[in-house]
Design an enzyme around this catalytic site. Sequence first.
Site, PDB file in Angstrom:
ATOM      1  N   GLY A   1     -32.107  -7.339  34.469  1.00  0.00           N
ATOM      2  CA  GLY A   1     -31.845  -6.356  33.410  1.00  0.00           C
ATOM      3  C   GLY A   1     -30.961  -5.236  33.929  1.00  0.00           C
ATOM      4  O   GLY A   1     -31.169  -4.747  35.032  1.00  0.00           O
TER       5      GLY A   1
ATOM      6  N   ARG B   1     -41.883  -3.375  30.811  1.00  0.00           N
ATOM      7  CA  ARG B   1     -42.464  -4.667  31.227  1.00  0.00           C
ATOM      8  C   ARG B   1     -43.961  -4.522  31.444  1.00  0.00           C
ATOM      9  O   ARG B   1     -44.647  -4.052  30.565  1.00  0.00           O
ATOM     10  CB  ARG B   1     -41.752  -5.184  32.471  1.00  0.00           C
ATOM     11  CG  ARG B   1     -40.535  -6.027  32.116  1.00  0.00           C
ATOM     12  CD  ARG B   1     -40.031  -6.681  33.345  1.00  0.00           C
ATOM     13  NE  ARG B   1     -39.177  -7.828  33.082  1.00  0.00           N
ATOM     14  CZ  ARG B   1     -38.584  -8.500  34.037  1.00  0.00           C
ATOM     15  NH1 ARG B   1     -38.734  -8.164  35.304  1.00  0.00           N
ATOM     16  NH2 ARG B   1     -37.826  -9.526  33.751  1.00  0.00           N
TER      17      ARG B   1
ATOM     18  N   ASP C   1     -37.434  -6.300  40.208  1.00  0.00           N
ATOM     19  CA  ASP C   1     -38.280  -7.008  41.180  1.00  0.00           C
ATOM     20  C   ASP C   1     -37.934  -8.489  41.287  1.00  0.00           C
ATOM     21  O   ASP C   1     -37.978  -9.066  42.374  1.00  0.00           O
ATOM     22  CB  ASP C   1     -39.771  -6.767  40.913  1.00  0.00           C
ATOM     23  CG  ASP C   1     -40.215  -7.252  39.552  1.00  0.00           C
ATOM     24  OD1 ASP C   1     -39.355  -7.472  38.681  1.00  0.00           O
ATOM     25  OD2 ASP C   1     -41.438  -7.409  39.359  1.00  0.00           O
TER      26      ASP C   1
ATOM     27  N   ARG D   1     -29.254 -13.670  34.247  1.00  0.00           N
ATOM     28  CA  ARG D   1     -30.461 -14.288  34.791  1.00  0.00           C
ATOM     29  C   ARG D   1     -30.043 -15.712  35.150  1.00  0.00           C
ATOM     30  O   ARG D   1     -29.431 -16.402  34.344  1.00  0.00           O
ATOM     31  CB  ARG D   1     -31.591 -14.237  33.765  1.00  0.00           C
ATOM     32  CG  ARG D   1     -31.983 -12.773  33.510  1.00  0.00           C
ATOM     33  CD  ARG D   1     -33.319 -12.586  32.874  1.00  0.00           C
ATOM     34  NE  ARG D   1     -33.878 -11.281  33.172  1.00  0.00           N
ATOM     35  CZ  ARG D   1     -33.725 -10.181  32.414  1.00  0.00           C
ATOM     36  NH1 ARG D   1     -33.026 -10.236  31.302  1.00  0.00           N
ATOM     37  NH2 ARG D   1     -34.265  -9.035  32.773  1.00  0.00           N
TER      38      ARG D   1
ATOM     39  N   ASP E   1     -41.271  -0.199  38.275  1.00  0.00           N
ATOM     40  CA  ASP E   1     -42.368  -1.075  38.687  1.00  0.00           C
ATOM     41  C   ASP E   1     -42.149  -1.663  40.083  1.00  0.00           C
ATOM     42  O   ASP E   1     -42.768  -2.651  40.446  1.00  0.00           O
ATOM     43  CB  ASP E   1     -42.534  -2.213  37.656  1.00  0.00           C
ATOM     44  CG  ASP E   1     -41.255  -3.018  37.464  1.00  0.00           C
ATOM     45  OD1 ASP E   1     -40.199  -2.621  38.013  1.00  0.00           O
ATOM     46  OD2 ASP E   1     -41.290  -4.048  36.775  1.00  0.00           O
TER      47      ASP E   1
ATOM     48  N   THR F   1     -33.809  -0.543  38.051  1.00  0.00           N
ATOM     49  CA  THR F   1     -34.679  -0.920  36.935  1.00  0.00           C
ATOM     50  C   THR F   1     -35.098   0.326  36.174  1.00  0.00           C
ATOM     51  O   THR F   1     -35.268   1.374  36.776  1.00  0.00           O
ATOM     52  CB  THR F   1     -35.951  -1.630  37.423  1.00  0.00           C
ATOM     53  OG1 THR F   1     -36.822  -1.833  36.320  1.00  0.00           O
ATOM     54  CG2 THR F   1     -36.713  -0.820  38.469  1.00  0.00           C
TER      55      THR F   1
ATOM     56  N   VAL G   1     -21.278   2.036  47.164  1.00  0.00           N
ATOM     57  CA  VAL G   1     -21.196   0.918  48.123  1.00  0.00           C
ATOM     58  C   VAL G   1     -19.730   0.708  48.507  1.00  0.00           C
ATOM     59  O   VAL G   1     -19.367   0.611  49.684  1.00  0.00           O
ATOM     60  CB  VAL G   1     -21.788  -0.378  47.503  1.00  0.00           C
ATOM     61  CG1 VAL G   1     -21.388  -1.615  48.294  1.00  0.00           C
ATOM     62  CG2 VAL G   1     -23.314  -0.272  47.398  1.00  0.00           C
TER      63      VAL G   1
ATOM     64  N   ASP H   1     -37.929   0.227  34.557  1.00  0.00           N
ATOM     65  CA  ASP H   1     -39.381   0.077  34.392  1.00  0.00           C
ATOM     66  C   ASP H   1     -40.202   0.861  35.423  1.00  0.00           C
ATOM     67  O   ASP H   1     -41.389   1.091  35.227  1.00  0.00           O
ATOM     68  CB  ASP H   1     -39.775  -1.409  34.497  1.00  0.00           C
ATOM     69  CG  ASP H   1     -39.021  -2.257  33.498  1.00  0.00           C
ATOM     70  OD1 ASP H   1     -38.726  -1.742  32.405  1.00  0.00           O
ATOM     71  OD2 ASP H   1     -38.715  -3.425  33.794  1.00  0.00           O
TER      72      ASP H   1
HETATM   73  P1  ADP Z   1     -35.159  -8.268  37.198  1.00  0.00           P
HETATM   74  O1  ADP Z   1     -34.403  -8.385  38.474  1.00  0.00           O
HETATM   75  O2  ADP Z   1     -34.603  -7.239  36.278  1.00  0.00           O
HETATM   76  O3  ADP Z   1     -36.649  -8.154  37.447  1.00  0.00           O
HETATM   77  P2  ADP Z   1     -35.525 -11.108  36.533  1.00  0.00           P
HETATM   78  O4  ADP Z   1     -36.967 -11.116  36.878  1.00  0.00           O
HETATM   79  O5  ADP Z   1     -35.091 -11.835  35.315  1.00  0.00           O
HETATM   80  O6  ADP Z   1     -34.933  -9.624  36.377  1.00  0.00           O
HETATM   81  O7  ADP Z   1     -34.750 -11.705  37.791  1.00  0.00           O
HETATM   82  C1  ADP Z   1     -33.340 -11.771  37.816  1.00  0.00           C
HETATM   83  C2  ADP Z   1     -32.874 -12.988  38.554  1.00  0.00           C
HETATM   84  O8  ADP Z   1     -33.349 -12.949  39.911  1.00  0.00           O
HETATM   85  C3  ADP Z   1     -33.426 -14.299  38.005  1.00  0.00           C
HETATM   86  O9  ADP Z   1     -32.676 -14.789  36.926  1.00  0.00           O
HETATM   87  C4  ADP Z   1     -33.266 -15.210  39.223  1.00  0.00           C
HETATM   88  O10 ADP Z   1     -31.928 -15.609  39.360  1.00  0.00           O
HETATM   89  C5  ADP Z   1     -33.635 -14.274  40.366  1.00  0.00           C
HETATM   90  N1  ADP Z   1     -35.062 -14.385  40.687  1.00  0.00           N
HETATM   91  C6  ADP Z   1     -36.113 -13.856  40.022  1.00  0.00           C
HETATM   92  N2  ADP Z   1     -37.300 -14.192  40.580  1.00  0.00           N
HETATM   93  C7  ADP Z   1     -36.999 -14.979  41.642  1.00  0.00           C
HETATM   94  C8  ADP Z   1     -37.775 -15.668  42.629  1.00  0.00           C
HETATM   95  N3  ADP Z   1     -39.116 -15.603  42.639  1.00  0.00           N
HETATM   96  N4  ADP Z   1     -37.112 -16.390  43.560  1.00  0.00           N
HETATM   97  C9  ADP Z   1     -35.764 -16.442  43.571  1.00  0.00           C
HETATM   98  N5  ADP Z   1     -34.971 -15.828  42.667  1.00  0.00           N
HETATM   99  C10 ADP Z   1     -35.559 -15.103  41.715  1.00  0.00           C
END
Ligand code: ADP
Length: 334
Positions: A13, A173, A105, A74, A131, A127, A25, A129
């Site tokens: 997100g 979330r 996360d 994603r 979290d 994020t 960076v 959130d």
């Molecule tokens: P955010 O980073 O905002 O929490 P997501 O949970 O959708 O969003 O995670 C973003 C992307 O990070 C996912 O689409 C995937 O490519 C990668 N990702 C998420 N969880 C894992 C995991 N447990 N192992 C490897 N890659 C992950």
Amino acid sequence: MPVKTIAVLTSGGDSPGMNPAIRAVTKTAIRQGARVFGICNGYQGIFDDDLVELTERSIGGVLDRGGTFLQSSRCKTFYNHEGRVAAVRKLFDHQISGLIVIGGDGSLRGAIEINKLGMPVIGIPGTIDNDIYGTDIGVGVDTSSNTIVELIDKIKDTARSHRRCFLIEVMGRNSGYLALSTAISCGAEVAVIPEFRYNMPRILDLLANRYRNRLNDSIIILAEGVCDADTFIKHMQEVQGENVLKQEVRKTVLGHVQRGGRPSHFDRLLASRMGELAVISLLSGERGSMVALNRGRLTLVDLEKVCTMKKRLPNDIIRLARHLGIELGDVVEV
Ligand code: ADP
């Protein structure tokens, strides 16, 4: 091998402040004599060879823009080991020797995995959130909270004028941080958050009392991690029974406006500080860490710890909410 070519990506997100982080960076890396590549569209961009060299020119005008100019996504392929092995191979093919991942996360979980596969990674918590374990606050939380407060202030004008109760669903979330902290700064009567079990009879009593005493407006802030606004209103109606509220209850789901907008001063500064530290850490051989804000100071936290520990709501914020008379519900026994 010392890191000389850095890549940076934004994943998951989007959050306001990602752009200032990419900018810091880039500027820092260039001044440290390293090249920087932006990977477009999150982890997916690695598979698509969607890399662009970042220069002073390419980051012009991004500081005050919300979202992420590198774009985010994603990426399903990243959930499996073979996919991640292929991604690391691609990064080495592009001569990348260190990666900075800006995201939530989920994205940081992906970051640990590629760090384990030999690509040095530093994470930046991006994020709204709040979290993510290990940092007091993530990039985007402040801007998002400001947006929520501004919108609720407006809703309160109508609530007061019409003696209405408003139920406002906010993001977060599985965390109640956004809901609880904005309940404090908006003067809400009730915060419904996943960390507590809400007590509907008590909420209804509180609303009825306020109405009776001509305290005209009542605001309930509902965290999306509990349920959606329609479900909550349905539950209100079910529990009301004979004790029917005389007051009209309206809902507003704030939705994606909470994620957008110009990053606040706080987020620009935080993102810039984190972006800079991420680069100098990576260049000095650090890996597998996340930059974090800890009691006002920037630190590095082990990514493994970040992804295995659960961030809790600060106790002083909960105590404050209680002292301000915000109805939170009952503590959930663990
Ligand atoms: P955010 O980073 O905002 O929490 P997501 O949970 O959708 O969003 O995670 C973003 C992307 O990070 C996912 O689409 C995937 O490519 C990668 N990702 C998420 N969880 C894992 C995991 N447990 N192992 C490897 N890659 C992950």
